[in-house]
Enzyme design. Structure first.
Site, short mmCIF file in Angstrom:
data_model
loop_
_atom_site.label_atom_id
_atom_site.label_comp_id
_atom_site.label_asym_id
_atom_site.label_seq_id
_atom_site.Cartn_x
_atom_site.Cartn_y
_atom_site.Cartn_z
N SER A 181 0.85 -1.19 0.00
CA SER A 181 0.00 0.00 0.00
C SER A 181 0.88 1.24 0.00
O SER A 181 1.98 1.24 0.59
CB SER A 181 -0.90 0.01 1.24
OG SER A 181 -1.49 1.28 1.42
N SER A 182 0.41 2.30 -0.62
CA SER A 182 1.17 3.55 -0.61
C SER A 182 1.23 4.14 0.79
O SER A 182 2.00 5.07 1.04
CB SER A 182 0.55 4.56 -1.58
OG SER A 182 -0.81 4.80 -1.30
N CYS A 183 0.42 3.61 1.73
CA CYS A 183 0.53 4.03 3.13
C CYS A 183 1.89 3.65 3.73
O CYS A 183 2.27 4.16 4.79
CB CYS A 183 -0.56 3.36 3.97
SG CYS A 183 -2.24 3.82 3.51
N TYR B 44 -1.74 0.00 9.98
CA TYR B 44 -1.88 -0.66 8.67
C TYR B 44 -0.57 -0.58 7.90
O TYR B 44 -0.12 -1.56 7.31
CB TYR B 44 -3.01 0.02 7.90
CG TYR B 44 -3.27 -0.53 6.53
CD1 TYR B 44 -3.92 -1.75 6.36
CD2 TYR B 44 -2.90 0.17 5.39
CE1 TYR B 44 -4.19 -2.26 5.09
CE2 TYR B 44 -3.16 -0.33 4.12
CZ TYR B 44 -3.80 -1.53 3.98
OH TYR B 44 -4.06 -2.03 2.73
N LYS C 57 2.02 -3.59 6.44
CA LYS C 57 2.37 -3.71 5.02
C LYS C 57 3.88 -3.64 4.81
O LYS C 57 4.44 -4.36 3.96
CB LYS C 57 1.66 -2.62 4.22
CG LYS C 57 0.15 -2.82 4.10
CD LYS C 57 -0.17 -4.12 3.36
CE LYS C 57 -1.63 -4.31 3.11
NZ LYS C 57 -1.94 -5.55 2.37
N HIS D 220 -13.30 3.86 2.12
CA HIS D 220 -12.33 4.80 1.59
C HIS D 220 -13.05 6.02 1.01
O HIS D 220 -14.27 6.06 0.91
CB HIS D 220 -11.50 4.13 0.49
CG HIS D 220 -10.57 3.08 1.03
ND1 HIS D 220 -10.78 1.73 0.84
CD2 HIS D 220 -9.42 3.18 1.75
CE1 HIS D 220 -9.80 1.05 1.42
NE2 HIS D 220 -8.97 1.90 1.98
#
Length: 307
Positions: free
Chosen positions: A103-105, A132, A136, A176
């Site tokens: 994820s770009s998180c 989160y 990841k 989201h």
């Protein structure tokens, strides 16, 4: 080729299974009752029994800012356990190919330039979804470590930007941004509301890709897996402001009211655009523009959610 797909009932998983190329493979798509990824022994036994040749790890506890703030323990613990249990069991059962969805998180907060793959763990994570993100990052690093110990294992991580589309969660409290805004604006139209609140000033920028495009990327990656980079961003290469998304969704839904900004609400990172340089070199590009994607997603909302 026999492929195990985790998270097959989520938005990404269902788009993968509906893609035309899915018919070229034998997919194992167990529900949680068949495979509980939180149980390491159960995961190991499942892989021993079914012996997939390729794994796509798309399962996860997901949600928007509100859900992440409210349930940080689940977002950290469950996502981390699922990733670690599956990836280590795959290695222990000598399964050579695994595509992990990140994820770009995972990227540090406060970076205005496009986020390239080398920035992982190079700065503080965004607090609103830190749990989160940590999970990841751990899964991506575990894939790297396994490859480092034995290059015969091809365990790689695709890092999508934000996603939206069919089979998303349309819940104003837990989903989201795009499905939440579609729901909120559709309800405003139905109730005759003349104004809608936007969290923050609306100037934060986000990159959202249509989920069918990610499914198409995944089949491209399977066909070219040996030359795929270890970690690879998968996105558009450009972004829009939150205000832009509200404007497009309002046009598609048919909302003619006004927007007000609630400056007391959190907005997360001011910008989160991923660098698509390696993706372009890999030879893939997304196809669906924002207006088309929003229109298709709204039609799904009308046909399957509202009914």
């Amino acid at each position: 080729m026999k492929i195990l797909l985790t998270g097959a009932r989520g938005m990404v998983g269902r788009n993968i299974l509906e893609h035309p190329e899915s018919k070229n493979f034998e997919f194992l798509s167990p529900a949680r009752a068949e495979l509980n990824l939180l149980d390491a022994l159960e995961v190991d036994n499942y892989l021993k029994k079914h012996n997939p040749e390729f794994i796509i790890h798309a399962a996860g506890v997901v949600g928007g800012i509100q859900a992440n703030i409210k349930n940080p323990v689940n977002f950290l613990v469950d996502n981390m356990l699922m990733g670690i249990n599956l990836i280590t069991a795959a290695r222990n059962n000598n399964i050579k190919n695994l595509l992990n969805l990140g994820s770009s998180c995972m990227y540090p907060r406060g970076i205005d330039s496009a986020l390239h793959e080398q920035l992982i763990l190079k700065g503080e994570l965004e607090p609103t979804n830190e749990g989160y993100a940590l999970a990841k990052v751990a899964a991506a690093r575990l894939c790297e470590y396994i490859v480092r110990e034995d290059p015969d294992f091809l365990y790689k991580t695709a890092i999508p930007c934000n996603l939206y589309g069919k089979y998303d969660k349309f819940d104003a409290q837990n989903s989201h941004m795009i499905p939440a805004v579609i729901t909120k604006i559709a309800e405003a139209v139905a109730q005759g509301q003349e104004n809608i609140n936007i969290w923050g000033d609306g100037e934060a920028r986000r990159e959202f890709m249509y989920a069918e495009d990610l499914a198409e990327f995944i089949f491209y990656a399977i066909d070219n897996f040996s030359r795929m980079p270890q970690n690879l961003n998968v996105g558009l290469g450009y972004d829009y402001s939150i205000n832009d998304y509200y404007k497009v969704i309002a046009e598609v839904v048919g909302y003619a009211g006004t927007f007000k900004h609630d400056l007391t609400k959190p907005v997360g990172m001011r910008r989160k655009l991923i660098d698509s340089t390696l993706l372009a070199q890999f030879g893939w590009k997304s196809k669906t523009d924002l207006n088309t994607g929003i229109t298709k997603t709204y039609q799904y909302f009308l046909n399957e959610v509202v009914k």
